[in-house]
Write an enzyme that holds these catalytic residues in place. Sequence first.
Site, PDB file in Angstrom:
ATOM      1  N   ARG A   1     -25.203  -1.961   8.840  1.00 42.33           N
ATOM      2  CA  ARG A   1     -24.285  -2.982   8.350  1.00 42.33           C
ATOM      3  C   ARG A   1     -25.189  -4.119   9.652  1.00 42.33           C
ATOM      4  O   ARG A   1     -25.117  -4.929   9.265  1.00 42.33           O
ATOM      5  CB  ARG A   1     -22.965  -3.308   7.592  1.00 42.33           C
ATOM      6  CG  ARG A   1     -22.783  -2.342   7.078  1.00 42.33           C
ATOM      7  CD  ARG A   1     -21.410  -2.163   6.460  1.00 42.33           C
ATOM      8  NE  ARG A   1     -22.138  -3.279   5.288  1.00 42.33           N
ATOM      9  CZ  ARG A   1     -20.657  -3.453   4.738  1.00 42.33           C
ATOM     10  NH1 ARG A   1     -19.272  -3.372   4.787  1.00 42.33           N
ATOM     11  NH2 ARG A   1     -20.507  -4.462   3.372  1.00 42.33           N
TER      12      ARG A   1
ATOM     13  N   LYS B   1       0.591  -1.284  -0.178  1.00 43.55           N
ATOM     14  CA  LYS B   1       0.101  -0.065   0.410  1.00 43.55           C
ATOM     15  C   LYS B   1       0.936   1.251  -0.387  1.00 43.55           C
ATOM     16  O   LYS B   1       1.617   1.962   0.890  1.00 43.55           O
ATOM     17  CB  LYS B   1      -0.943  -0.008   1.169  1.00 43.55           C
ATOM     18  CG  LYS B   1      -1.708   0.956   1.292  1.00 43.55           C
ATOM     19  CD  LYS B   1      -2.728   0.885   2.510  1.00 43.55           C
ATOM     20  CE  LYS B   1      -4.015   1.827   2.402  1.00 43.55           C
ATOM     21  NZ  LYS B   1      -5.190   1.954   3.297  1.00 43.55           N
TER      22      LYS B   1
ATOM     23  N   GLU C   1     -19.365  -5.358  11.577  1.00 44.91           N
ATOM     24  CA  GLU C   1     -19.754  -4.748  12.837  1.00 44.91           C
ATOM     25  C   GLU C   1     -20.892  -5.113  13.199  1.00 44.91           C
ATOM     26  O   GLU C   1     -21.391  -4.951  13.879  1.00 44.91           O
ATOM     27  CB  GLU C   1     -20.883  -3.767  11.469  1.00 44.91           C
ATOM     28  CG  GLU C   1     -19.603  -2.440  10.743  1.00 44.91           C
ATOM     29  CD  GLU C   1     -18.906  -2.800   9.531  1.00 44.91           C
ATOM     30  OE1 GLU C   1     -18.522  -1.770   8.969  1.00 44.91           O
ATOM     31  OE2 GLU C   1     -19.425  -3.704   9.374  1.00 44.91           O
TER      32      GLU C   1
END
Length: 598
Positions: A363, A247, A335
């Site tokens: 969610r 990344k 979540e």
Amino acid sequence: MQETLLSRIEDPCDLRRFRESELTQIAQELRDYIIEIISQKEGHLGASLGVIELTIALHYVFDTPNDLLVWDVGHQAYGHKILTGRREAFKTNRDYGGLSGFPKIDESNYDTFGVGHSSTAISAALGMAIASKLSNSSKKHIAVVGDASIASGMAFEALNHAGVSNVDLLVILNDNAIGIDPSVGALKEYLTTTKSGKETGQDNIFEALKFDYSGPINGHDMNGLLRELKRQKTLNGPRLLHIRTVKGKGLKQAEIDQVRYHAPGKFDKITGDLTPSDTSMLPPKFQDVFGHTLVELAEANDKIIGITPAMPTGSSMKIMMQAFPDRAFDVGIAEQHAVTLAAGMATQGLIPFCNVYSTFLQRAYDQVIHDVALQKLPVIFCLDRAGLVGKDGPTHHGVFDLAYLNCIPDLIIAAPMDAMELRSMMFTASLGLDLPIAIRYPRGRCHSINWRSTLGKISIGTSRTLSRGKQVAVLTLGPIGVTVQKLIQENQLSVTHIDVRFLKPLDKNMLQSVFESHEHIVTIEDGSLIGGLGSTIKNYAFSNPSIGDESKKAYSVKIHSLGIPDTFISHGPTEQLYKEVSIDEASILNLLSKLLNQ
């Protein structure tokens, strides 16, 4: 100015005219272009830099947009946007009226699916693949998923189905060991050592799910990527290609500090150094008030626990994790698990502070209802990024929480106006409640430098009156009350202003008094008008037999509601979005002046 290879690419058809030997130069130019734009305009940097070679290789090998490419989340799709006809428009990325920061169906036919929340790409691409099979289409279907996203329950649900689907689906696992914060969990550790069963004689987890597994391969080796993707193009059925990337690849600072350079703000495009800014005299962020207050409470009470689903830095749960590593948990992009984990803890007498971004708690709605509220478990939800969040746009605006929580029985809903109220609400909740509570607060800074007030208990369901007038009463919920109070003081308005504080339970004594003594009631909220403060106040008025009853002529109060209308709000600077929905200073002042002059 010397012409670059990138400047000659208007769409992937142009890209495919280049020789393979030229693609490495295009990759460098694409990286440089993203760095140049984002250094000035801000945005999500590291994720897109990490998939430059993959992006080019995918569009070079596959026949996009006929072949369907789905990016997970979308943080990594900047290169994709630039190669698909939006190079010049990329300068407007995340601007009001400009390009979205995420793939968006109505923005380009190359954006096959809108992605703002993670772990959706495999399900979406599988749906497309099934549709192609039913229509006897020969399209290819590719989902690009990060290692943090693939650990989510939804991603595993899709993998479980796809493995027995016998459709043409290629899942590319972009493994860089980090989402926004470093990836967590057993799967992360597994991915660092996983190899194909062809090499080990023992199935890996993806092969056990009936995927044809390949890799891991170097995601920055252009020739290796091209070779493997060409091979994958000849195959059919569910398969997974595991690539390893870095990344922030190509910008040294972004490679070293991957968390900060996920979305670094403005920086020097040459050195990568962040643009310096002195924040010492600015009020703190709500997130930091939350983090420091949680530690303060945890020092006094060893039953307090912190939980966040993959947002320890953004939510400032990191402060608790550093102070009490055994009592604070990053559970990854999960979540639903976060909410029920908190519920389980609450059954055993712990006091869980479950910090979830407002848009992400959507969610876990079933878990909030069934696992928490239905059982009256005193979980403390701290809803970060409530309200309009600005340039991340409609997938990230936290404008629905008031409405979707308001209809759930046995749930307290609170919204502090300032840092001191946030601290007091957290303190009150930590003392022990009989019901769960949701405390919502926005992204960004508070309004007071002197925020480390003495912790004080607030009576649940009580409001506070900040100014008094006779004709007009303004009821505000949350930090927008600071704006209203400022307008009242600066313009010397004779207006009653009440900081409601609790949407549920309402302060009915206050409401009765306000209805009896004012001609106009104005409600203002940074949330959906449907189901929020405005509609709740109107429902209360109509359900009270002495209010709004024309036959009794008891009251002639008129209710005016300002908030988020029944539409998805675009991306752009928060100030601009406030103006769009008429909750900016000028719009509020205009309404109050008009009502006072009637």
